[in-house]
Enzyme design. Structure first.
Site, mmCIF file in Angstrom:
data_model
loop_
_atom_site.group_PDB
_atom_site.id
_atom_site.type_symbol
_atom_site.label_atom_id
_atom_site.label_comp_id
_atom_site.label_asym_id
_atom_site.label_seq_id
_atom_site.Cartn_x
_atom_site.Cartn_y
_atom_site.Cartn_z
ATOM 1 N N ASP A 123 0.859 -1.184 0.000
ATOM 2 C CA ASP A 123 0.000 0.000 0.000
ATOM 3 C C ASP A 123 0.893 1.230 0.000
ATOM 4 O OD1 ASP A 123 1.100 0.254 2.530
ATOM 5 O OD2 ASP A 123 -0.809 0.206 3.598
ATOM 6 N N ASP A 143 1.383 4.749 2.384
ATOM 7 C CA ASP A 143 0.977 5.335 3.659
ATOM 8 C C ASP A 143 1.364 6.813 3.725
ATOM 9 O OD1 ASP A 143 0.428 2.616 5.073
ATOM 10 O OD2 ASP A 143 2.478 2.408 4.319
ATOM 11 N N ASP A 174 -3.285 4.323 2.813
ATOM 12 C CA ASP A 174 -3.616 4.648 4.206
ATOM 13 C C ASP A 174 -3.301 6.113 4.456
ATOM 14 O OD1 ASP A 174 -4.501 2.157 5.025
ATOM 15 O OD2 ASP A 174 -2.531 1.512 5.755
#
Ligand code: GTP
Ligand code: MN
Ligand code: MN
Length: 389
Positions: A204, A206, A313
Site C-alpha cells: 500500500d 501510507d 492509508d
C-alpha cells in the site's frame, strides 16, 4: 570500536531498534524460510512463536555478510533452538523440510490467500478455512456474508495483490498533496511506511498529514476524502476516528499497534497513464492528475483497463504528536514492536504513536523530531532506511 577480522566477533545488539537493518542484505535464503514459519505461527494464533522466528530472521538481516556455517552464528542473540535447526538444515541440505512442507500445506496457502483479502484478518480467515473455503473465489461461489471492506477486498483482489511500485506511490503522493492543499493550505504531507524506508515496492502507500497550527487538522479527513470522491479518485474509503474501538478482527491485544488518530483506509483508482506520464516527462503534478481526464470510464475492470486499484492509508496527526506519529508509522512492524519493548523493559517508559511517557518521572516527554525520541530512549538514531528489521 569494531573488532576487525572475525565477523562473528561483531557485537550484535539484541533489540532490533539498537541495530541498523538495511533493506538489502546477504541472507534472504535464510530469512525467507524463517519468515514462512513466523507467518504460519501467526496463522495458528501463536504470537510468541511467530515473533521468535521474526526476531531470528531480523538478526540475520543485520549481518554484514552471508552466513556460510553454524560457526558464523556464534554469539548472535535471538536464535532459538528451533531457528538454529532450520538454519542448519538449509546450510547443509539447501532447504528445510519443515519450511517446504509448510509452504506446500493447504492451510498455509489458503490462509495466505484469505488473509490477503483487504479487510480479512487471521480469525475470519481461519473460520472460513475450517468451513472448507480456500480462496476469494470460494467466498463468491458460496455467497459468504462480507462487510463493505471485504467486498471491496474481493472485488479488487487481483489489483491489490500486485505490488505498488515507487513510481505509482509518487503519483499517489502528488494526488494526495493536491487534495490536502485544496482543502487546507499549509498542511504538511509525509510519505510513510515501507516507501519512507526506501522500499521499491509495497502493499500500500501510507501518508501522514498535519498542520503547523495545532487544531487546524481537526475534521480534515472527511474534507480530503470528499475532494477525492468528487474527482472520482476513490474506489473505497472508511474513516475511523478511534481505531481502538474499531478493531477489525477480534479484540485488541496488549502488543497491538492501534492508535487513536483519525485514519482512513482507502482504495484509490490510479490511472496507469499518469504513471507512465510521470515516469517519462517533467510534467507537473497538475498535468499528471488532469492528463487522463479524457480516459474512457471503467466499464470493465481488466488487464486492459486504463486504471488499477491501489491501497492507500491516510493518517492525520496534531502537530504536537507529529514526531511520535512519524516514528510510529515508518515501521518496520518489528522495528516498532522492538522500540516499544525497549522503552518498557529497559527504560520504564511507554511509547506510542502519540507520546512517550516516563513512568519514573511521571511525565510525558515532548519531542519535535524523531532524533529527540531516540535520545530520550537512550538509543542511537537509526535513519528510516535502516529500520528494515
Ligand atoms: P508494506 O506496506 O507492505 O510495503 O509495508 P509497511 O511497512 O508500509 O507496512 P504497513 O503499511 O502495514 O504499515 C506501515 C507502518 O504503520 C508500520 O510501521 C506499522 O507498524 C504502522 N501501522 C499500521 N497500522 C497501524 C495502526 O493502526 N496504528 C499504528 N500506530 N501504526 C500502524
Ligand atoms: Mn505500507
Ligand atoms: Mn499501511
Amino acid at each position: 570500536p569494531k573488532p576487525n577480522g572475525d565477523p562473528t566477533a561483531m557485537l550484535m545488539k539484541s533489540y532490533a531498534c539498537q541495530r541498523r537493518t538495511p533493506l538489502k542484505h546477504h541472507n534472504s535464503f535464510l530469512t525467507e524460510a524463517l519468515e514462512i514459519l513466523s507467518q504460519n505461527a501467526e496463522y495458528n494464533d501463536n504470537e510468541g512463536r511467530s515473533v521468535a522466528f521474526r526476531r531470528a530472521a531480523s538478526v540475520l538481516k543485520a549481518l554484514p555478510r552471508r552466513v556460510r556455517s553454524m560457526q558464523d552464528l556464534r554469539c548472535l542473540p535471538c536464535l532459538g533452538d528451533h531457528s538454529q535447526r532450520v538454519i542448519k538444515e538449509i546450510l547443509e541440505d539447501g532447504s528445510s523440510r519443515e519450511v517446504e512442507s509448510t509452504r506446500q500445506s493447504e492451510q498455509y496457502q489458503a490462509m495466505k490467500a484469505l488473509t490477503g483479502i483487504f479487510g480479512v484478518g487471521v480469525r475470519t480467515a481461519d473460520r472460513w478455512f475450517r468451513e472448507g473455503l480456500r480462496s476469494p473465489d470460494d467466498l463468491i461461489r458460496t455467497g459468504q456474508q462480507l462487510n463493505r471492506e471485504q467486498q471491496a477486498g474481493v472485488q479488487y483482489y487481483d489489483d491489490l495483490q500486485k505490488p505498488v511500485t515507487k513510481a505509482e506511490a509518487d503519483v499517489i503522493s502528488d494526488i494526495v498533496e493536491k487534495a490536502v492543499h485544496a482543502v487546507l493550505p499549509g498542511a504538511e504531507i509525509q510519505l510513510m511506511g515501507g516507501f519512507r524506508r526506501g522500499k521499491e515496492v509495497g502493499h500500500d502507500v501510507d501518508f501522514l498529514i498535519t498542520h503547523p497550527e495545532e487544531g487546524k487538522e481537526e475534521g480534515l479527513m472527511p474534507k480530503i476524502t470528499n475532494w477525492l470522491k468528487e474527482q472520482g479518485l476513490l474506489l473505497y474509503q472508511k474513516t475511523t476516528r478511534n481505531s481502538y474501538l474499531e478493531k477489525m478482527d477480534g479484540p485488541a491485544r496488549a502488543s497491538s499497534n492501534m492508535d487513536r488518530f483519525e485514519r482512513c483506509f482507502s482504495i484509490f483508482k490510479l490511472q496507469k497513464c499518469a504513471v507512465s506520464c510521470k515516469l517519462s516527462s517533467t510534467a507537473s503534478a497538475e498535468d499528471v492528475s488532469t492528463a487522463c481526464e479524457r480516459e474512457r470510464p471503467d466499464e470493465h475492470h481488466s488487464e486492459a483497463s486504463g486504471w488499477r486499484a491501489v491501497r492507500v492509508d491516510l493518517v492525520v496527526s496534531p502537530y504536537s504528536q507529529f514526531a511520535f506519529a512519524t516514528l510510529g508509522w515508518t515501521g518496520s512492524k518489528l522495528f516498532e514492536r522492538e522500540l516499544r519493548r525497549w522503552a518498557g523493559q529497559e527504560k520504564h517508559m511507554s511509547l506510542s504513536s502519540h507520546a512517550l511517557y516516563d513512568s519514573k518521572q511521571n511525565l510525558y516527554l515532548r519531542a519535535k523530531t524523531e532524533e529527540e525520541i531516540f535520545a530520550y530512549l537512550g538509543l542511537e538514531f537509526i535513519p528510516p532506511s535502516e529500520r528494515n528489521a
